[in-house]
Scaffold this active site. Structure first.
Site, PDB file in Angstrom:
ATOM      1  CB  VAL A 139      -0.930  -0.008   1.231  1.00 30.08           C
ATOM      2  CG1 VAL A 139      -1.799   1.250   1.252  1.00 30.08           C
ATOM      3  CG2 VAL A 139      -1.799  -1.265   1.249  1.00 30.08           C
ATOM      4  N   PRO A 140       1.141   1.817  -1.162  1.00 28.91           N
ATOM      5  CG  PRO A 140       0.934   2.685  -3.314  1.00 28.91           C
ATOM      6  CD  PRO A 140       0.353   1.652  -2.380  1.00 28.91           C
ATOM      7  CB  CYS A 141       2.245   5.075   2.899  1.00 29.10           C
ATOM      8  SG  CYS A 141       3.563   4.058   3.545  1.00 29.10           S
ATOM      9  CG  HIS A 142       6.541   4.493  -1.562  1.00 32.15           C
ATOM     10  ND1 HIS A 142       5.891   3.287  -1.406  1.00 32.15           N
ATOM     11  CD2 HIS A 142       6.768   4.638  -2.891  1.00 32.15           C
ATOM     12  CE1 HIS A 142       5.751   2.714  -2.584  1.00 32.15           C
ATOM     13  NE2 HIS A 142       6.269   3.516  -3.503  1.00 32.15           N
ATOM     14  NE  ARG A 143       3.803   4.333  -6.064  1.00 38.83           N
ATOM     15  CZ  ARG A 143       3.292   3.211  -6.531  1.00 38.83           C
ATOM     16  NH1 ARG A 143       1.981   3.075  -6.611  1.00 38.83           N
ATOM     17  NH2 ARG A 143       4.083   2.233  -6.923  1.00 38.83           N
TER      18      ARG A 143
END
Length: 160
Positions: free
Chosen positions: A124-128
């Protein structure tokens, strides 16, 4: 008491250890570092498959994950995490962008809290999700990992 179907296992990556938790059906957690998650500490086909996909992603050979992901969270958190999964590879959004996308434009602070509570890092790409100024929020190892993921994605897109 933990669900007997839950397991977790620690995997080594080029960016440090990652603990992957799963049930029989889905990955429930990807934690940067060593974590004591519910259930016995043992690898399964699903945690191994997830680790392989993470390693492929970190090597720049994968852009999307095929493992089923089912992190536990509130309805609001689930809405935010679905919106995160919709952010295209190599692109970023702010918490305000996500709040607007889920139909709650005034809830950007709650969105930020949901992003920070994401139990399935990278999948779940929270880095984006970046700050209003475009910078990766936070400090420490997690912030360095988020920044590394963004750089990896941007390099891959630039190489096309």
């Amino acid at each position: 008491m933990a669900d007997p179907a839950q397991t977790h296992y620690l995997y080594r990556t080029p960016y440090g250890p990652v603990t992957i938790g799963a049930t029989r059906r889905a990955v429930t957690a990807v934690v940067l570092g060593e974590a004591a998650l519910p259930g016995p500490c043992r690898p399964t086909d699903l945690t191994n498959r997830c680790a392989t996909e993470l390693m492929e992603y970190l090597a720049g050979k994968r852009r999307a994950f095929s493992v089923p992901v089912a992190p536990a969270g509130t309805d609001f958190q689930q809405r935010v995490w679905r919106a995160l999964r919709a952010i295209p590879y190599g692109q970023t959004r702010t918490a305000a962008d996500i709040a607007a996308a889920i139909g709650s434009p005034a809830s950007y602070r709650l969105v930020g809290a949901a992003v920070r509570a994401n139990p399935a890092a990278v999948l779940v790409p929270c880095h984006r999700v970046v700050g209003a100024g475009g910078r990766t929020p936070g400090a420490g190892r997690a912030a360095r990992m988020r920044e590394a993921c963004l750089k990896l994605e941007r390099r891959a897109l630039a190489a096309e």
